[in-house]
Motif scaffolding. Structure first.
Motif, PDB file in Angstrom:
ATOM      1  N   LEU A   1     -10.457   3.907  21.344  1.00  0.00           N
ATOM      2  CA  LEU A   1     -10.149   2.513  21.037  1.00  0.00           C
ATOM      3  C   LEU A   1      -8.685   2.180  21.357  1.00  0.00           C
ATOM      4  O   LEU A   1      -8.370   1.158  21.977  1.00  0.00           O
ATOM      5  CB  LEU A   1     -10.404   2.301  19.539  1.00  0.00           C
ATOM      6  CG  LEU A   1     -11.128   1.024  19.179  1.00  0.00           C
ATOM      7  CD1 LEU A   1     -11.964   1.228  17.944  1.00  0.00           C
ATOM      8  CD2 LEU A   1     -10.146  -0.076  18.967  1.00  0.00           C
TER       9      LEU A   1
ATOM     10  N   ILE B   1      -4.048  -6.156  13.503  1.00  0.00           N
ATOM     11  CA  ILE B   1      -5.478  -6.257  13.838  1.00  0.00           C
ATOM     12  C   ILE B   1      -6.289  -5.502  12.800  1.00  0.00           C
ATOM     13  O   ILE B   1      -6.039  -4.315  12.549  1.00  0.00           O
ATOM     14  CB  ILE B   1      -5.741  -5.632  15.224  1.00  0.00           C
ATOM     15  CG1 ILE B   1      -4.921  -6.380  16.273  1.00  0.00           C
ATOM     16  CG2 ILE B   1      -7.223  -5.665  15.561  1.00  0.00           C
ATOM     17  CD1 ILE B   1      -4.958  -5.724  17.623  1.00  0.00           C
TER      18      ILE B   1
ATOM     19  N   LYS C   1       2.439   2.697   3.303  1.00  0.00           N
ATOM     20  CA  LYS C   1       3.764   2.331   3.839  1.00  0.00           C
ATOM     21  C   LYS C   1       4.690   3.556   3.893  1.00  0.00           C
ATOM     22  O   LYS C   1       5.514   3.681   4.796  1.00  0.00           O
ATOM     23  CB  LYS C   1       4.368   1.236   2.956  1.00  0.00           C
ATOM     24  CG  LYS C   1       5.699   0.717   3.449  1.00  0.00           C
ATOM     25  CD  LYS C   1       6.175  -0.448   2.591  1.00  0.00           C
ATOM     26  CE  LYS C   1       7.484  -1.017   3.117  1.00  0.00           C
ATOM     27  NZ  LYS C   1       7.952  -2.146   2.289  1.00  0.00           N
TER      28      LYS C   1
ATOM     29  N   ASP D   1      -3.122   3.255  12.187  1.00  0.00           N
ATOM     30  CA  ASP D   1      -3.403   4.077  10.998  1.00  0.00           C
ATOM     31  C   ASP D   1      -4.837   3.773  10.564  1.00  0.00           C
ATOM     32  O   ASP D   1      -5.083   3.339   9.461  1.00  0.00           O
ATOM     33  CB  ASP D   1      -2.382   3.689   9.905  1.00  0.00           C
ATOM     34  CG  ASP D   1      -2.549   4.478   8.614  1.00  0.00           C
ATOM     35  OD1 ASP D   1      -2.950   5.648   8.676  1.00  0.00           O
ATOM     36  OD2 ASP D   1      -2.266   3.910   7.541  1.00  0.00           O
ATOM     37  N   MET D   2      -5.764   4.021  11.491  1.00  0.00           N
ATOM     38  CA  MET D   2      -7.122   3.536  11.295  1.00  0.00           C
ATOM     39  C   MET D   2      -7.984   4.400  10.383  1.00  0.00           C
ATOM     40  O   MET D   2      -9.035   3.965   9.937  1.00  0.00           O
ATOM     41  CB  MET D   2      -7.797   3.403  12.647  1.00  0.00           C
ATOM     42  CG  MET D   2      -8.256   2.002  12.896  1.00  0.00           C
ATOM     43  SD  MET D   2      -8.577   1.722  14.615  1.00  0.00           S
ATOM     44  CE  MET D   2      -9.641   3.044  15.016  1.00  0.00           C
ATOM     45  N   SER D   3      -7.544   5.641  10.173  1.00  0.00           N
ATOM     46  CA  SER D   3      -8.300   6.489   9.259  1.00  0.00           C
ATOM     47  C   SER D   3      -9.775   6.550   9.650  1.00  0.00           C
ATOM     48  O   SER D   3     -10.656   6.253   8.855  1.00  0.00           O
ATOM     49  CB  SER D   3      -8.130   5.929   7.839  1.00  0.00           C
ATOM     50  OG  SER D   3      -8.426   6.909   6.906  1.00  0.00           O
ATOM     51  N   TRP D   4     -10.022   6.929  10.885  1.00  0.00           N
ATOM     52  CA  TRP D   4     -11.353   6.852  11.461  1.00  0.00           C
ATOM     53  C   TRP D   4     -11.610   8.117  12.251  1.00  0.00           C
ATOM     54  O   TRP D   4     -10.674   8.888  12.493  1.00  0.00           O
ATOM     55  CB  TRP D   4     -11.359   5.629  12.384  1.00  0.00           C
ATOM     56  CG  TRP D   4     -12.668   4.939  12.505  1.00  0.00           C
ATOM     57  CD1 TRP D   4     -13.660   4.872  11.575  1.00  0.00           C
ATOM     58  CD2 TRP D   4     -13.094   4.201  13.656  1.00  0.00           C
ATOM     59  NE1 TRP D   4     -14.695   4.126  12.077  1.00  0.00           N
ATOM     60  CE2 TRP D   4     -14.375   3.701  13.339  1.00  0.00           C
ATOM     61  CE3 TRP D   4     -12.528   3.909  14.898  1.00  0.00           C
ATOM     62  CZ2 TRP D   4     -15.105   2.931  14.237  1.00  0.00           C
ATOM     63  CZ3 TRP D   4     -13.245   3.135  15.788  1.00  0.00           C
ATOM     64  CH2 TRP D   4     -14.539   2.653  15.462  1.00  0.00           C
TER      65      TRP D   4
ATOM     66  N   GLY E   1      -1.838  -3.842   4.792  1.00  0.00           N
ATOM     67  CA  GLY E   1      -0.623  -4.398   5.395  1.00  0.00           C
ATOM     68  C   GLY E   1       0.677  -3.686   5.083  1.00  0.00           C
ATOM     69  O   GLY E   1       1.754  -4.226   5.338  1.00  0.00           O
TER      70      GLY E   1
ATOM     71  N   SER F   1       0.847  -1.203   0.000  1.00  0.00           N
ATOM     72  CA  SER F   1       0.000   0.000   0.000  1.00  0.00           C
ATOM     73  C   SER F   1       0.877   1.245   0.000  1.00  0.00           C
ATOM     74  O   SER F   1       2.017   1.213   0.469  1.00  0.00           O
ATOM     75  CB  SER F   1      -0.909   0.019   1.245  1.00  0.00           C
ATOM     76  OG  SER F   1      -0.119   0.208   2.409  1.00  0.00           O
TER      77      SER F   1
ATOM     78  N   LYS G   1     -10.118  -9.000  13.307  1.00  0.00           N
ATOM     79  CA  LYS G   1     -11.169  -8.567  14.243  1.00  0.00           C
ATOM     80  C   LYS G   1     -11.227  -7.056  14.315  1.00  0.00           C
ATOM     81  O   LYS G   1     -10.238  -6.369  14.005  1.00  0.00           O
ATOM     82  CB  LYS G   1     -10.804  -9.019  15.661  1.00  0.00           C
ATOM     83  CG  LYS G   1     -10.915 -10.465  15.935  1.00  0.00           C
ATOM     84  CD  LYS G   1     -10.544 -10.671  17.389  1.00  0.00           C
ATOM     85  CE  LYS G   1     -10.752 -12.133  17.756  1.00  0.00           C
ATOM     86  NZ  LYS G   1     -10.403 -12.360  19.136  1.00  0.00           N
ATOM     87  N   ASN G   2     -12.315  -6.569  14.839  1.00  0.00           N
ATOM     88  CA  ASN G   2     -12.400  -5.180  15.257  1.00  0.00           C
ATOM     89  C   ASN G   2     -11.470  -5.002  16.469  1.00  0.00           C
ATOM     90  O   ASN G   2     -11.440  -5.866  17.351  1.00  0.00           O
ATOM     91  CB  ASN G   2     -13.856  -4.895  15.653  1.00  0.00           C
ATOM     92  CG  ASN G   2     -14.076  -3.440  15.948  1.00  0.00           C
ATOM     93  OD1 ASN G   2     -13.369  -2.844  16.770  1.00  0.00           O
ATOM     94  ND2 ASN G   2     -15.050  -2.859  15.301  1.00  0.00           N
ATOM     95  N   ALA G   3     -10.743  -3.881  16.484  1.00  0.00           N
ATOM     96  CA  ALA G   3      -9.790  -3.674  17.584  1.00  0.00           C
ATOM     97  C   ALA G   3     -10.497  -3.641  18.945  1.00  0.00           C
ATOM     98  O   ALA G   3      -9.889  -3.938  19.976  1.00  0.00           O
ATOM     99  CB  ALA G   3      -9.020  -2.378  17.359  1.00  0.00           C
TER     100      ALA G   3
HETATM  101  C1  LIG Z   1      -5.912   3.422   6.012  1.00  0.00           C
HETATM  102  S1  LIG Z   1      -6.182   1.735   6.292  1.00  0.00           S
HETATM  103  C2  LIG Z   1      -4.671   1.208   6.984  1.00  0.00           C
HETATM  104  C3  LIG Z   1      -3.577   1.073   5.974  1.00  0.00           C
HETATM  105  C4  LIG Z   1      -2.365   0.355   6.532  1.00  0.00           C
HETATM  106  N1  LIG Z   1      -1.653   1.194   7.513  1.00  0.00           N
HETATM  107  C5  LIG Z   1      -1.375  -0.035   5.450  1.00  0.00           C
HETATM  108  O1  LIG Z   1      -0.217   0.386   5.536  1.00  0.00           O
HETATM  109  O2  LIG Z   1      -1.735  -0.793   4.536  1.00  0.00           O
HETATM  110  C6  LIG Z   1      -7.271   1.761   7.675  1.00  0.00           C
HETATM  111  C7  LIG Z   1      -7.668   0.375   8.178  1.00  0.00           C
HETATM  112  O3  LIG Z   1      -8.239   0.531   9.469  1.00  0.00           O
HETATM  113  C8  LIG Z   1      -9.172  -0.505   9.620  1.00  0.00           C
HETATM  114  N2  LIG Z   1     -10.082  -0.217  10.744  1.00  0.00           N
HETATM  115  C9  LIG Z   1     -11.033   0.749  10.842  1.00  0.00           C
HETATM  116  N3  LIG Z   1     -11.674   0.646  12.008  1.00  0.00           N
HETATM  117  C10 LIG Z   1     -11.107  -0.414  12.675  1.00  0.00           C
HETATM  118  C11 LIG Z   1     -11.344  -1.014  13.938  1.00  0.00           C
HETATM  119  N4  LIG Z   1     -12.305  -0.572  14.754  1.00  0.00           N
HETATM  120  N5  LIG Z   1     -10.582  -2.067  14.297  1.00  0.00           N
HETATM  121  C12 LIG Z   1      -9.613  -2.520  13.488  1.00  0.00           C
HETATM  122  N6  LIG Z   1      -9.347  -1.995  12.276  1.00  0.00           N
HETATM  123  C13 LIG Z   1     -10.098  -0.946  11.877  1.00  0.00           C
HETATM  124  C14 LIG Z   1      -9.879  -0.548   8.285  1.00  0.00           C
HETATM  125  O4  LIG Z   1     -10.506  -1.818   8.095  1.00  0.00           O
HETATM  126  C15 LIG Z   1      -8.737  -0.315   7.316  1.00  0.00           C
HETATM  127  O5  LIG Z   1      -8.237  -1.517   6.810  1.00  0.00           O
END
Ligand SMILES: C[S@@+](CC[C@H](N)C(=O)[O-])C[C@H]1O[C@@H](n2cnc3c(N)ncnc32)[C@H](O)[C@@H]1O
Length: 345
Positions: free
Chosen positions: A283, A234, A190, A272-275, A218, A187, A254-256
């Motif tokens: 969390l 995770i 990275k 790096d959850m972008s949330w 990943g 991705s 799983k969900n964290a």
């Molecule tokens: C921007 S991507 C991460 C990219 C990753 N750092 C990489 O280098 O490939 C954000 C990820 O956070 C995950 N995510 C969002 N909410 C989550 C949660 N509650 N628990 C675990 N993962 C979560 C999403 O499924 C998504 O795959």
């Protein structure tokens, strides 16, 4: 005209106003002139202000990606006279001792798109390098320079200055740090962790065991595995299948919020959850028992509602009992986000 305390500041596109807010806090009567809207600007700190650069290095603004001094500026003539001005300035800089015989000098040239000049940046660099070699016995280099000569060509003017790389906050031209894209790179994300590693001067390879929260697909996990760490990744989404056979990897799909860790199991936590930042903060805070005291955390914070300083304050309040902020920085590879570098208390 020789200028004092005049600089060109650069931020990520859309974030210059925040960099300016931060500069105004440090130097209240700073004057700003935009060069590239929302991104590049001149700032002038009153001439009598001392220690501008040490102050900036000690209180590094989150949104100021790069800084270059302006020691002299000229109206563009759009003729070879521009190059003659630059080379003459260089000879003077050498005479005045701004750099010395044998120094390694990088020349970085930035040109705005609308700067309509008949010479290309590489021609300017060639003219400067020739003088460096023939008259100053200096060594033109790209990286690891003793000094950087920074040339900026705007629509109307030519600006030049010389500084030590660390004074520019980044030794990449405009702070635009580039990494080679690997053929099978999982991705683009990275690059964010690679940049954090460089910018914050972290040696991931001395950590043993990392947890990557929101790991899919990943990219970050792959970097940590490359650095030799055991990684617990995770994410409810799928990891790139190429990673799955790695004996150093544990993948919890799983969900964290649903994972259980062992106390102090990890010495590095990345996320790096972008949330939504507050939800992300809560969390992560709930999983911090898994990070040992003194352990490092690298966390990206999404800037959803464009109130970045408030967002950072809110997140730090959530972490205040467990994490100590070492640095907050919007990295070149961050888009609508910034990166926090923290340490477990
Ligand atoms: C921007 S991507 C991460 C990219 C990753 N750092 C990489 O280098 O490939 C954000 C990820 O956070 C995950 N995510 C969002 N909410 C989550 C949660 N509650 N628990 C675990 N993962 C979560 C999403 O499924 C998504 O795959």
């Amino acid at each position: 005209m020789t200028l004092l305390n005049t600089y060109i500041g650069t931020s990520n596109h859309g974030f210059a106003q925040y960099a300016q807010d931060e500069l105004r806090k440090l130097f209240p009567t700073t004057k700003f002139t935009l060069l590239v809207p929302t991104e590049v600007f001149i700032f002038h700190v009153p001439d009598e202000t001392v220690d501008v650069i040490p102050t900036l290095m000690e209180n590094e603004p989150i949104f100021l990606r790069h800084l270059q001094p302006v020691h002299q500026e000229w109206e563009l003539t759009r003729t070879d006279g521009d190059l003659a001005n630059l080379t003459e300035w260089m000879r003077n800089a050498y005479r005045e001792g701004l750099f010395s015989l044998g120094d390694k000098i990088a020349t970085q040239i930035r040109k705005e798109e609308r700067a309509d000049v008949p010479y290309a940046p590489f021609e300017i660099k060639a003219a400067i390098d020739e003088i460096l070699v023939s008259e100053c016995q200096a060594e033109p280099v790209v990286r690891y320079a003793d000094h950087i000569i920074s040339v900026y060509i705007s629509a109307k003017k030519l600006f030049v200055g010389i500084s030590k790389p660390q004074e520019n906050l980044s030794d990449w031209s405009g702070g635009a740090i580039r990494f080679m894209k690997e053929e099978d790179q999982i991705s683009r994300a990275k690059f964010k962790l690679l940049e954090a590693e460089q910018r914050f001067g972290i040696d991931f390879s001395i950590a043993r065991k990392a947890i990557d929260i929101g790991a899919a697909p990943g990219g970050w996990t792959s970097l940590l595995l490359e650095r030799g760490l055991k990684v617990t990744a995770i994410d409810p989404a799928a990891l790139n299948p190429r990673l799955l056979g790695n004996p150093l990897l544990t993948f919890l799909k799983k969900n964290a919020g649903d994972v259980k860790l062992r106390d102090n199991e990890f010495d590095l936590l990345v996320c790096d959850m972008s949330w939504d930042p507050r939800q992300m903060g809560r969390l992560v805070a709930d999983l911090l028992y898994g990070l040992q005291s003194g352990g490092t955390a690298i966390i990206t914070v999404k800037l959803m509602h464009k109130k970045p300083f408030q967002t950072v304050r809110d997140i730090l309040r959530i972490f205040e009992d467990s994490l100590f902020l070492l640095k907050a920085k919007q990295l070149f590879h961050n888009r609508e986000e910034l990166t926090l570098y923290l340490q477990k208390i």
